[in-house]
Design an enzyme around this catalytic site. Structure first.
Site, PDB file in Angstrom:
ATOM      1  N   LYS A 116     -49.007  25.688  48.120  1.00 40.81           N
ATOM      2  CA  LYS A 116     -47.566  25.987  48.207  1.00 40.81           C
ATOM      3  C   LYS A 116     -47.330  27.466  48.548  1.00 40.81           C
ATOM      4  O   LYS A 116     -46.361  27.794  49.219  1.00 40.81           O
ATOM      5  CB  LYS A 116     -46.866  25.634  46.896  1.00 40.81           C
ATOM      6  N   GLU A 200     -40.396  31.435  41.649  1.00 40.90           N
ATOM      7  CA  GLU A 200     -39.202  31.441  42.503  1.00 40.90           C
ATOM      8  C   GLU A 200     -37.973  31.542  41.612  1.00 40.90           C
ATOM      9  O   GLU A 200     -38.018  31.151  40.449  1.00 40.90           O
ATOM     10  CB  GLU A 200     -39.090  30.115  43.283  1.00 40.90           C
ATOM     11  N   HIS A 235     -38.487  13.163  38.815  1.00 42.02           N
ATOM     12  CA  HIS A 235     -39.070  13.223  40.156  1.00 42.02           C
ATOM     13  C   HIS A 235     -39.380  11.858  40.757  1.00 42.02           C
ATOM     14  O   HIS A 235     -40.024  11.768  41.792  1.00 42.02           O
ATOM     15  CB  HIS A 235     -40.309  14.129  40.186  1.00 42.02           C
ATOM     16  N   ARG A 291     -46.276  12.294  55.370  1.00 42.72           N
ATOM     17  CA  ARG A 291     -46.477  10.827  55.369  1.00 42.72           C
ATOM     18  C   ARG A 291     -45.182  10.135  55.757  1.00 42.72           C
ATOM     19  O   ARG A 291     -44.133  10.766  55.831  1.00 42.72           O
ATOM     20  CB  ARG A 291     -46.862  10.386  53.951  1.00 42.72           C
TER      21      ARG A 291
HETATM   22  C1  MV4 Z   1     -37.114  23.900  42.632  1.00 41.82           C
HETATM   23  C2  MV4 Z   1     -35.915  23.631  41.942  1.00 41.82           C
HETATM   24  C3  MV4 Z   1     -35.049  24.670  41.723  1.00 41.82           C
HETATM   25  N1  MV4 Z   1     -35.355  25.888  42.153  1.00 41.82           N
HETATM   26  N2  MV4 Z   1     -37.373  25.139  43.042  1.00 41.82           N
HETATM   27  C4  MV4 Z   1     -38.955  19.519  42.247  1.00 41.82           C
HETATM   28  C5  MV4 Z   1     -39.978  18.876  43.096  1.00 41.82           C
HETATM   29  C6  MV4 Z   1     -40.713  19.971  43.773  1.00 41.82           C
HETATM   30  N3  MV4 Z   1     -40.926  19.631  45.134  1.00 41.82           N
HETATM   31  C7  MV4 Z   1     -39.837  21.164  43.640  1.00 41.82           C
HETATM   32  N4  MV4 Z   1     -38.756  20.812  42.769  1.00 41.82           N
HETATM   33  C8  MV4 Z   1     -37.781  21.697  42.467  1.00 41.82           C
HETATM   34  N5  MV4 Z   1     -38.000  22.962  42.881  1.00 41.82           N
HETATM   35  C9  MV4 Z   1     -36.510  26.108  42.798  1.00 41.82           C
HETATM   36  N6  MV4 Z   1     -36.793  27.343  43.193  1.00 41.82           N
HETATM   37  C10 MV4 Z   1     -35.666  22.344  41.513  1.00 41.82           C
HETATM   38  C11 MV4 Z   1     -36.607  21.365  41.763  1.00 41.82           C
HETATM   39  C12 MV4 Z   1     -36.263  20.078  41.238  1.00 41.82           C
HETATM   40  C13 MV4 Z   1     -35.967  19.016  42.062  1.00 41.82           C
HETATM   41  C14 MV4 Z   1     -36.037  19.128  43.431  1.00 41.82           C
HETATM   42  C15 MV4 Z   1     -35.754  18.078  44.240  1.00 41.82           C
HETATM   43  C16 MV4 Z   1     -35.375  16.878  43.664  1.00 41.82           C
HETATM   44  C17 MV4 Z   1     -35.312  16.735  42.317  1.00 41.82           C
HETATM   45  C18 MV4 Z   1     -35.606  17.787  41.494  1.00 41.82           C
HETATM   46  C19 MV4 Z   1     -35.521  17.621  40.125  1.00 41.82           C
HETATM   47  C20 MV4 Z   1     -35.816  18.668  39.331  1.00 41.82           C
HETATM   48  C21 MV4 Z   1     -36.200  19.894  39.873  1.00 41.82           C
END
Ligand code: MV4
Length: 493
Positions: A116, A200, A235, A291
């Protein structure tokens, strides 16, 4: 075009890939585990081979076993579906080395998205917006804590090798920082064998918006609309829709072009998804899913593009048959993932035998499924029964059709999350498209699920008890199913 494709997957996505093959005149090979010997996907294939016991590590994840079948059957391509080996660069490389085409991106592109931190830096260099944060691994706790303070709490600590929500922690204040850092480092070390983490700014109450992309081997890359996947639980996506209600044509163009830039930055080819967080008019790159995703179906419904067939065309070296300006969309599509799980018991899986089954249908409905009446849902794999998708000329019609379809759907023998979907689809917040990743908690959906179940019980339209006592009596079962549908339809209002 390919002559023969091996599908290295199971369930509905194996069938989806085989449907694409069949329409293109390509022969199909299935591989299946002991638990799947009676599964529909294995019967659907032209040839099917048993590759091991139920645990995935000894069957669907065993690269050499899968490759061995591909070589012995003379398959010239392997479709990995989603999950299992689909984003495994070692497997993609082994296919490349065996001279069998991996239907997906190159192993190099998959690798580039694996870290990442590296992905973040690649995107920054390419001019793709990322969430404010740090661009290197944390080594010194005190220094990291200082950086976090500069970024401003809340911050999120993420495992560099993580993804899809595993290995992240939100930190609200400086005094929690050190303990959170240590805990997420040890989670990352045990889950991914790599303790590297980064920070972040935490974007609060974001929307999850992802762009479908298609890229051929000649540098032609297009975006194929977006999907909004905000209704999730831990998730696990539960409901997705396309287009996103938050996106204007101007923003779509801007985000879509950014998604294409992201894909080009890693030399991406085949079908993929660029995920963004969206909040208060700003969007930030999150990750690339290398994918075909579960929810690709709703993109197909609004664009008329068969993404699974495009994957096959691209993988065997054909040029994309359309340009960005040729891609149009019509109407609205929603997907509800119908799972064998109990929304009133913390969504606990409910594997078991499906005793009675009648899928929904009619105008605008698409159901992708790997199950049938009499099928036993195995505890070894995910609990998805089907993907119920509804298309409408606009969002309201898509919602109305989905609600109608949810009340047509009959599953007896296992507990399903159908009441959950009924509760969401009838909520004001959903109708008004007030979606965030906290939708379920913010809108008391579980309370509403209880009401749905109670209402149905009061009106005597839950089938299970009726059918359990009269299981041998087919006539009674038939009558019960039709009276269920009749009563349930009235419930939609
Ligand atoms: C985040 C975020 C808020 N701020 N990054 C969740 C899955 C992973 N791919 C990254 N995720 C998140 N990253 C920052 N800087 C909130 C999430 C997140 C989230 C993102 C997409 C869909 C659902 C989620 C549920 C909780 C947290």
């Amino acid at each position: 075009m390919f002559k023969k494709v091996l599908i290295a997957n199971r369930g509905e996505i194996a069938i989806r890939a085989m449907r694409a093959c069949r329409e293109l005149g390509v022969s199909t090979v299935a591989v299946y585990s002991e638990a799947d010997k009676n599964a529909l996907f294995a019967k659907y294939a032209d040839e099917a081979y048993h590759i091991g016991p139920a645990p995935s590590s000894q069957s669907y994840l065993d690269m050499d076993k899968v490759l061995d079948v591909a070589i012995k059957t003379g398959a010239d391509g392997i479709h990995p579906g989603y999950g299992f080996l689909s984003e495994n660069s070692t497997f993609a490389r082994k296919c490349e080395e065996a001279g069998i085409i991996f239907i997906g991106p190159t192993s190099k592109a998959i690798d580039q998205m694996g870290s990442k931190i590296a992905a973040r830096n690649t995107m920054i260099e390419a001019g793709v917006p990322v969430v404010p944060g740090i661009n290197e691994a944390i080594s010194d706790v005190d220094k990291a804590s200082e950086i976090a303070e500069n970024i401003g709490f809340p911050v999120i600590i993420k495992a560099s090798a993580g993804g899809g929500g595993i290995g992240m922690k939100i930190v609200h204040a400086k005094d929690e920082f050190k303990s959170s850092l240590t805990s997420i480092q040890s989670v990352a070390a045990s889950a991914f064998g790599d303790p590297t983490v980064f920070i972040e700014k935490y974007v609060e109450e974001p929307r999850h918006i992802e762009f479908q992309i298609l890229a051929d081997k000649y540098g032609n890359t297009v975006y194929v609309m977006e999907r909004e996947c905000s209704i999730q639980r831990r998730h696990q996506k539960l409901i997705e829709e396309a287009p996103s209600p938050a996106i204007t044509p101007e923003l779509r163009k801007k985000m879509g072009e950014t998604a294409v830039k992201a894909a080009k930055a890693i030399g991406y080819e085949n079908a993929g998804t660029v995920e963004f967080l969206y909040s208060k008019g700003e969007f930030y790159f999150l990750e690339v899913n290398t994918r075909l995703q579960v929810e690709h179906t709703i993109t197909e419904m609004i664009t008329g593009i068969d993404l699974a067939k495009q994957q096959l065309h691209i993988a065997c070296g054909e040029k994309l048959p359309f340009k960005q300006e040729d891609i149009t969309h019509r109407g609205w599509a929603i997907e509800c993932r119908i799972n064998a799980e109990d929304p009133l018991n913390d969504f606990a899986p409910s594997p078991g035998k499906i005793k009675r089954y009648r899928s929904a249908g009619g105008p605008g409905i698409r159901v992708d499924s790997g199950v049938h009446m009499g099928y036993t849902i195995s505890p070894y794999y995910d609990s998805m029964i089907s993907k119920l998708c509804a298309w409408g000329a606009d969002r309201d019609e898509a919602i109305a059709r989905m609600r109608r379809a949810l009340y047509e759907y009959v599953v007896v023998g296992v507990t399903t999350n159908i009441p959950f979907h009924k509760a969401v689809l009838r909520s004001e917040a959903f109708k008004e498209a007030k979606l965030t990743t906290h939708f379920i908690d913010d809108n008391n959906i579980i309370e509403e699920v209880k009401k749905v179940v109670e209402e149905e019980t009061e009106k005597g339209i839950t089938l299970a008890s009726v059918l359990d006592t009269k299981e041998q009596k087919v006539a009674a079962a038939t009558a019960a199913v039709s009276s269920y549908i009749s009563a349930a339809q009235k419930q939609t209002k």
